[in-house]
Design a protein around this motif. Structure first.
Motif, short mmCIF file in Angstrom:
data_model
loop_
_atom_site.label_atom_id
_atom_site.label_comp_id
_atom_site.label_asym_id
_atom_site.label_seq_id
_atom_site.Cartn_x
_atom_site.Cartn_y
_atom_site.Cartn_z
N ASP A 1 0.73 -1.12 0.19
CA ASP A 1 -0.09 -0.02 -0.22
C ASP A 1 0.82 1.22 0.08
O ASP A 1 0.25 2.32 -0.64
N ASP A 2 2.16 1.24 0.62
CA ASP A 2 2.96 2.22 0.60
C ASP A 2 3.32 2.92 -0.76
O ASP A 2 3.51 3.87 -1.06
N THR A 3 3.47 1.89 -1.93
CA THR A 3 3.84 2.07 -3.22
C THR A 3 2.70 1.80 -3.96
O THR A 3 2.84 2.16 -5.06
N ASP A 4 1.64 1.42 -3.62
CA ASP A 4 0.41 1.19 -4.16
C ASP A 4 0.65 0.15 -5.54
O ASP A 4 0.33 0.37 -6.86
N THR A 5 1.47 -0.78 -5.20
CA THR A 5 1.96 -1.76 -6.16
C THR A 5 1.30 -3.23 -5.93
O THR A 5 1.48 -3.65 -4.69
N PHE B 1 1.89 -4.52 -11.21
CA PHE B 1 0.98 -3.27 -11.46
C PHE B 1 1.13 -2.12 -10.75
O PHE B 1 1.08 -2.25 -9.46
N GLU B 2 1.90 -1.27 -11.18
CA GLU B 2 2.01 0.06 -10.26
C GLU B 2 0.93 0.94 -10.44
O GLU B 2 -0.05 0.78 -11.47
N THR C 1 -7.26 -1.07 -10.64
CA THR C 1 -7.89 -2.08 -10.04
C THR C 1 -8.69 -1.96 -8.88
O THR C 1 -8.42 -0.79 -8.33
N ASP C 2 -9.36 -2.56 -8.22
CA ASP C 2 -10.32 -2.41 -7.06
C ASP C 2 -9.56 -3.19 -5.98
O ASP C 2 -9.87 -4.38 -5.79
N VAL C 3 -8.51 -2.87 -5.45
CA VAL C 3 -7.36 -3.50 -4.45
C VAL C 3 -8.21 -3.84 -3.22
O VAL C 3 -7.71 -4.71 -2.76
N GLU C 4 -9.34 -3.28 -2.92
CA GLU C 4 -9.91 -3.29 -1.74
C GLU C 4 -10.70 -4.82 -1.98
O GLU C 4 -11.27 -5.39 -0.99
#
Length: 65
Positions: free
Chosen positions: A7-11, A46-47, A53-56
């Protein structure tokens, strides 16, 4: 197979096999493909994942244990 979300790099990093990476290919400005010497896909990154995407709502289906 290993899936990690940072989550800190959203990767999102998806590793399909832990072989030696021979080549890294940028598919677009946010997607990186890693392949071995034979051209087999080893991993994909995926950066800016939350924008693509919907990472949640990450779901793993068809898991074989």
């Amino acid at each position: 197979m290993k899936i990690q979300y940072c989550d800190d790099t959203d990767t999102i990093y998806i590793e399909f096999r832990a072989d030696n990476i021979a080549e890294t290919r940028g598919l677009d400005e946010s997607t990186i493909l890693e392949v071995d010497a034979e051209g087999n896909v080893c991993a994909i990154t995926f950066e800016h994942a939350s924008e693509q995407t919907d990472v949640e709502q990450l779901q793993v289906q068809g898991m074989v244990v």
